[in-house]
Every structure is written in structure tokens, then in C-alpha cells.
Design an enzyme around this catalytic site. Structure first.
Site, PDB file in Angstrom:
ATOM      1  N   GLU A   1       0.838  -1.197   0.000  1.00 41.31           N
ATOM      2  CA  GLU A   1       0.000   0.000   0.000  1.00 41.31           C
ATOM      3  C   GLU A   1       0.876   1.250   0.000  1.00 41.31           C
ATOM      4  OE1 GLU A   1      -3.621   1.858   2.797  1.00 41.31           O
ATOM      5  OE2 GLU A   1      -2.406   0.180   3.517  1.00 41.31           O
TER       6      GLU A   1
ATOM      7  N   LYS B   1      -9.311   2.987  -2.343  1.00 45.09           N
ATOM      8  CA  LYS B   1      -9.640   2.308  -1.093  1.00 45.09           C
ATOM      9  C   LYS B   1     -10.910   2.873  -0.473  1.00 45.09           C
ATOM     10  CE  LYS B   1      -7.373   1.187   3.327  1.00 45.09           C
ATOM     11  NZ  LYS B   1      -6.111   1.369   4.100  1.00 45.09           N
TER      12      LYS B   1
ATOM     13  N   CYS C   1      -5.507  -3.115   1.832  1.00 45.93           N
ATOM     14  CA  CYS C   1      -5.304  -3.231   3.271  1.00 45.93           C
ATOM     15  C   CYS C   1      -6.591  -3.473   4.067  1.00 45.93           C
ATOM     16  CB  CYS C   1      -4.560  -2.001   3.777  1.00 45.93           C
ATOM     17  SG  CYS C   1      -3.822  -2.219   5.422  1.00 45.93           S
TER      18      CYS C   1
END
Length: 258
Positions: free
Chosen positions: A41, A109, A143
Site C-alpha cells: 500500500e 480504497k 489493506c
């Protein structure tokens, strides 16, 4: 399909150095026969870069994306990397998939973690894409996204064979549990492969858990890293090798929602 996942040592190096390191790692992946390389990430400009992330994204984000695309074209290796980008006037924490000769695929995200990320980024609003990759269907998460079973189940129901997850997991007992237990469970309960690439070591803000892995549909780890050292994980992804697992645990076929 042979894949490589890179666990990278965190540092306070600049983005030029980070790009050079990614280029070297892609060369290693190519030499190992991998056709996909997955990085953590915010591999660019670095997860712990703080407020500098905004400036990097606004001034250089799309140039970094183009550089990664050029690297994929040159090497013939598809690349997945975390990257900060400016989109519609806001900064997003994204996973970018760069396939040789193809347009970049970017996913922002949706599940931002903690006050650090929420202060820097706008949460994505678009479901993660599924793309053709090496004859299989691949989905993208970042994540914290993967810790929500709904997101992986959604990708599996839409036909994903592989879930690609750049991550920056801060070190803690809970993080160790996530890396050791949650990731293989996500693979098992959805009968997919999960490629989970984390940082290790520390930068000026965070210490990272490491424990990157490539998890298989039967819950096993095809490759895994320790909690402290950089590593290149290499594995062959073959859905046919896990047909018995799918027959024994046909969760998607048997799912009944009340």
C-alpha cells in the site's frame, strides 16, 4: 500463472529512489518467471510520508502511474502497487493494476483506517474492479478493505479467482492475527487466492507487521514472509489444483441469505 509479492523495508527515501527499487524488484520477478508483481500500500510515495502524500499526489501522482505503466510494458510483467492519486479534487489511496499494453486500472480504497488515513484521503465510492489477468479474474482491494468479509465475498460472487491486496499493516498483536489468520480465512471462505503484500521495518511514523503471504483457496500459504525482513514471495497460481477444496467447501454455491 506465476506471481511475485514483495515485502519491502520501510524507509524515508524519496519517490525517485522508490521507483528505482520497484524497477529492480520487477526485474527480479521477471527473472523468476513471474508475470505479476504485487507491492505494498502506498508504495508510492510511502505510507508514512504524512502530509507530503498530498503534494506528491497532486504534482506527480499521474506521472508515477505512467512510470509504472511504462515499467510493465518494458518488462512484460503486470504490476499492482499502492499509489496516491488526485481524483476530482481529492486525494485517494489507490491500488493500481498496470498490465503490459493495457490502460491502467485504478481502485480507490473504500475502508480508510484510523485518523491518519481519514485526514489525508477521501474514501473511494466505486466497488473494486475485476479484470482479466493471466487467464483468470483478479479483483483489487487495499489493506483494511480485506478485513471486511463482505468485500472479498462480493469479489468472489462476481467471479474473482484472485484478490490482490497491497497493504500497510501497522505492527500489533491484532495485526499479527490478521496476517496469520484472517488472510488465509478470507481465501478459504471464498475459495480464492489472496496475495497480501506488506511493508516491514519502520519509517518515521509507523512500525509494520510484515508477514506478507500468498494464500490459497484451501487456506494454506503458498509462500510467506517473516515479520522483519524484505522478501520476494513467488508462487504458481493454479485454480485447478484446488478443485477438491472447492468441491468439499462449496460456500458460494450453497449460500442462502435469509
Amino acid at each position: 500463472m506465476r506471481v511475485a509479492a514483495f515485502q519491502i523495508a520501510a524507509s524515508d527515501s524519496d519517490t525517485t529512489e522508490r521507483l528505482a527499487r520497484i524497477a529492480d524488484d520487477v526485474t527480479q520477478a521477471e527473472r523468476a518467471g513471474a508475470t505479476l508483481a504485487v507491492f505494498p500500500e502506498l508504495a508510492l510515495p510511502g505510507y508514512g510520508a504524512g502530509d507530503a502524500i498530498r503534494d506528491e499526489a497532486r504534482k506527480h501522482g499521474d506521472a508515477h502511474l505512467a512510470a509504472l505503466a511504462g515499467l510493465a510494458d518494458q518488462s512484460g510483467v503486470a504490476i499492482v502497487a499502492g499509489i496516491a492519486l488526485e481524483r476530482d479534487g481529492a486525494i485517494v489511496n489507490a491500488a493500481a493494476l498496470l498490465r503490459p499494453g493495457e490502460e491502467p486500472v485504478v481502485y480507490a480504497k473504500r475502508q480508510l483506517y484510523g485518523t491518519y488515513e481519514k485526514a489525508l484521503f477521501r474514501a473511494g465510492e466505486t466497488p473494486p474492479p475485476i479484470v482479466d489477468l493471466g487467464g483468470m479474474k483478479a479483483g483489487l482491494l487495499v489493506c483494511f478493505d480485506v478485513e471486511f468479509p463482505e468485500h472479498v465475498r462480493d469479489l468472489a460472487k462476481r467471479g474473482a479467482d484472485i484478490v490482490l491486496v497491497p497493504t500497510a499493516l501497522p505492527r500489533s498483536p491484532a495485526a499479527r492475527f490478521i496476517a496469520r489468520n484472517v488472510i488465509p480465512v478470507r481465501a478459504f471462505e471464498n475459495q480464492v487466492f489472496v496475495i497480501y503484500a506488506d511493508w516491514c521495518g519502520l519509517d518515521e511514523r509507523f512500525a509494520y507487521q510484515g508477514l506478507s503471504s500468498i494464500a490459497a483457496p484451501d487456506g494454506s500459504r503458498l509462500a510467506e514472509a517473516n515479520d522483519s525482513e524484505p522478501a520476494m514471495l513467488v508462487a504458481d497460481i493454479d485454480p485447478g489444483a484446488f478443485s477438491a477444496s472447492k468441491e468439499q467447501t462449496p460456500y458460494l454455491d450453497e449460500l442462502r441469505v435469509v
